[in-house]
Design an enzyme around this catalytic site. Structure first.
Site, PDB file in Angstrom:
ATOM      1  N   ASP A 186      13.726 -11.165  44.210  1.00  0.00           N
ATOM      2  CA  ASP A 186      14.300 -12.031  45.241  1.00  0.00           C
ATOM      3  C   ASP A 186      13.356 -12.158  46.444  1.00  0.00           C
ATOM      4  OD1 ASP A 186      16.265 -13.684  46.275  1.00  0.00           O
ATOM      5  OD2 ASP A 186      17.603 -12.067  46.866  1.00  0.00           O
ATOM      6  N   HIS A 187      13.869 -12.709  47.529  1.00  0.00           N
ATOM      7  CA  HIS A 187      13.108 -13.047  48.734  1.00  0.00           C
ATOM      8  C   HIS A 187      11.945 -12.100  49.030  1.00  0.00           C
ATOM      9  CE1 HIS A 187      15.997 -16.045  50.391  1.00  0.00           C
ATOM     10  NE2 HIS A 187      16.846 -15.358  49.628  1.00  0.00           N
TER      11      HIS A 187
ATOM     12  N   GLU B 139      19.241 -11.279  55.676  1.00  0.00           N
ATOM     13  CA  GLU B 139      19.181 -10.627  54.368  1.00  0.00           C
ATOM     14  C   GLU B 139      17.888  -9.843  54.262  1.00  0.00           C
ATOM     15  OE1 GLU B 139      20.679 -11.865  50.192  1.00  0.00           O
ATOM     16  OE2 GLU B 139      18.691 -12.744  50.360  1.00  0.00           O
TER      17      GLU B 139
ATOM     18  N   HIS C 257      23.038 -16.906  54.552  1.00  0.00           N
ATOM     19  CA  HIS C 257      23.256 -15.651  53.834  1.00  0.00           C
ATOM     20  C   HIS C 257      24.454 -14.915  54.429  1.00  0.00           C
ATOM     21  CE1 HIS C 257      18.777 -15.742  52.665  1.00  0.00           C
ATOM     22  NE2 HIS C 257      19.478 -15.870  51.557  1.00  0.00           N
TER      23      HIS C 257
ATOM     24  N   HIS D  60      20.672 -20.884  47.746  1.00  0.00           N
ATOM     25  CA  HIS D  60      20.836 -19.577  48.359  1.00  0.00           C
ATOM     26  C   HIS D  60      22.048 -19.595  49.275  1.00  0.00           C
ATOM     27  CE1 HIS D  60      16.296 -18.423  47.874  1.00  0.00           C
ATOM     28  NE2 HIS D  60      16.919 -18.585  46.731  1.00  0.00           N
TER      29      HIS D  60
ATOM     30  N   SER E   1      27.678 -17.469  49.005  1.00  0.00           N
ATOM     31  CA  SER E   1      28.946 -16.788  49.288  1.00  0.00           C
ATOM     32  C   SER E   1      29.777 -17.613  50.261  1.00  0.00           C
ATOM     33  CB  SER E   1      28.683 -15.400  49.878  1.00  0.00           C
ATOM     34  OG  SER E   1      28.001 -14.588  48.955  1.00  0.00           O
TER      35      SER E   1
ATOM     36  N   ASN F  53      22.117 -17.927  43.962  1.00  0.00           N
ATOM     37  CA  ASN F  53      22.096 -16.504  44.298  1.00  0.00           C
ATOM     38  C   ASN F  53      23.477 -16.003  44.698  1.00  0.00           C
ATOM     39  OD1 ASN F  53      19.369 -16.757  43.935  1.00  0.00           O
ATOM     40  ND2 ASN F  53      18.796 -15.966  45.934  1.00  0.00           N
TER      41      ASN F  53
ATOM     42  N   ASP G  52      25.200 -12.280  46.134  1.00  0.00           N
ATOM     43  CA  ASP G  52      24.962 -10.906  46.556  1.00  0.00           C
ATOM     44  C   ASP G  52      26.162 -10.376  47.332  1.00  0.00           C
ATOM     45  OD1 ASP G  52      23.793  -8.463  47.073  1.00  0.00           O
ATOM     46  OD2 ASP G  52      22.469  -9.196  48.647  1.00  0.00           O
TER      47      ASP G  52
END
Length: 389
Positions: free
Chosen positions: A107-108, A180, A224, A263, A266, A285, A287
């Protein structure tokens, strides 16, 4: 519609098979959930969800996740790379037993974390020399904090290293808000949360000269972390504008010539996700939501069994009754896994990947010590692992 099972094998996929997988997703308008994992337990939960839902899945590791995987007391500068490699080997050891395609991704990676990226890329090179494919399927560079010219130039440099091994590159242009893995964009100028078609095309123009195996995380208001629906203004319709602009520039026959990534998913609504996928997103993504799901499974178990978890002996059934079957880590970790499996399945449903890959019935096997070349496989593997670590 060509069945995905006819063109992509189960297990960790790399190179041409990865390209076929993502082309199938783009052509059939579904996306694959990419879940951040920090342990063999969370990785197994993702694999279980994929098998249960007949879906491909992406397992990804962040710099912080790699550092956690190797052990928090290890302060070696290469710790995050070593932990990331360890997670990759675990997934390669078990993925085929779940009977679905798995993408191994990092990831990032901001500019300050490039030594971590270099460590994983070296592991890919060593693995490629031994087995004819890279250890990981893909990696992400997130240089969105840098000027566009520098961002693209560094991506070009690394993509030239990756292309001979057919490693997929994901890059980000425009900024995803929130925080993040140590990168904090909570107070960024709101206009920078929306990438322009010209920025996206500049990336496409530079990377397409090297190869086709790349995707772009173009910002469209993403943030994020967790937030209430309505608190963030997502504009997934902008993704279509990017596609149309590049299509006209290159004269492509494809309506969606760019592989796009979402990204900060959520808290997004079903409609926002669907429109993003319709406009060419092939990976999303996840998380924050899966972190909560993992904890929530444990939280609910502890609340239900609290009186059995106050000591090794003694519970409501009697003062001499043992509690081992409640505090055994295999019990409460499993509850966390079950909750995470359910949440990953929800994402697969929303992204349209459910049912895309009926679970394979062929016997499982590991993918750590399988050579595509003739020679001393075991000797080469041992020498290569010593070099990686």
């Amino acid at each position: 519609m060509t069945s995905l099972t006819d063109i992509v094998p189960p297990g960790v996929v790399t190179g041409d098979n990865l390209l076929k997988l993502l082309e199938h997703a783009r052509a059939n308008k579904y996306a694959i959930p990419a879940v951040n994992c920090t342990s063999s337990s969370t990785a197994n939960a993702c694999l279980e969800a994929a098998a249960k839902n007949n879906s491909p899945v992406m397992i990804q590791v962040s710099n912080g996740g790699g550092a956690f995987m190797v052990g928090k007391t290890v302060k070696d500068p290469n710790a995050a790379a070593a932990g990331s490699v360890a997670l990759a080997y675990h997934v390669r050891a078990v993925a085929k037993y779940y009977g679905i395609p798995v993408v191994l991704h990092s990831d990032h990676c901001a500019k300050k974390l490039l030594p971590w990226f270099d460590g994983m890329l070296q592991a890919d090179k060593d693995y490629f020399k031994m087995f004819g494919e890279p250890l990981f399927s893909s990696h992400m560079l997130d240089l969105s904090e840098e000027p566009d010219e520098e961002n693209i130039a560094i991506c070009v440099k690394y993509f030239k290293e990756m292309a001979p091994m057919k490693i997929w590159l994901e890059m980000e242009i425009g900024i995803t808000g929130g925080e993040e893995d140590g990168v904090n964009n909570e107070n960024v100028d709101p206009e920078k949360l929306y990438t322009t078609p010209q920025q996206v095309y500049a990336v496409y123009e530079a990377l397409s000269k090297i190869g086709p195996m790349f995707s772009i995380a173009a910002a469209f208001g993403n943030v994020h972390g967790v937030y209430k629906p309505g608190n963030v203004k997502l504009s997934p319709e902008r993704l279509l504008t990017h596609q149309e602009y590049t299509k006209e520039k290159i004269g492509s026959e494809l309506d969606r010539p760019i592989f796009l990534v979402m990204h900060g998913g959520s808290g997004s609504t079903d409609d926002e996700i669907k429109l993003a996928v319709d406009n060419g997103v092939i990976k999303m993504n996840i998380d924050t939501d899966t972190q909560w799901a993992y904890w929530n499974g444990l939280r609910q178990f502890e609340a239900e069994k609290r009186e059995y978890l106050q000591g090794q002996i003694g519970n409501p059934d009697g003062p001499d009754k043992p509690n081992k079957k409640y505090y055994d880590p295999r019990v409460w970790i499993r509850k966390a896994e079950e909750s995470m499996v359910e949440r990953v399945g929800e994402s697969m449903e929303r992204l349209g990947s459910v049912g895309q890959y009926p679970k394979s019935s062929e016997p499982g096997s590991q993918q750590c010590i399988v050579s595509k070349k003739k020679g001393n496989v075991m000797g080469g593997m041992v020498a290569g692992i010593k070099k990686i670590f």
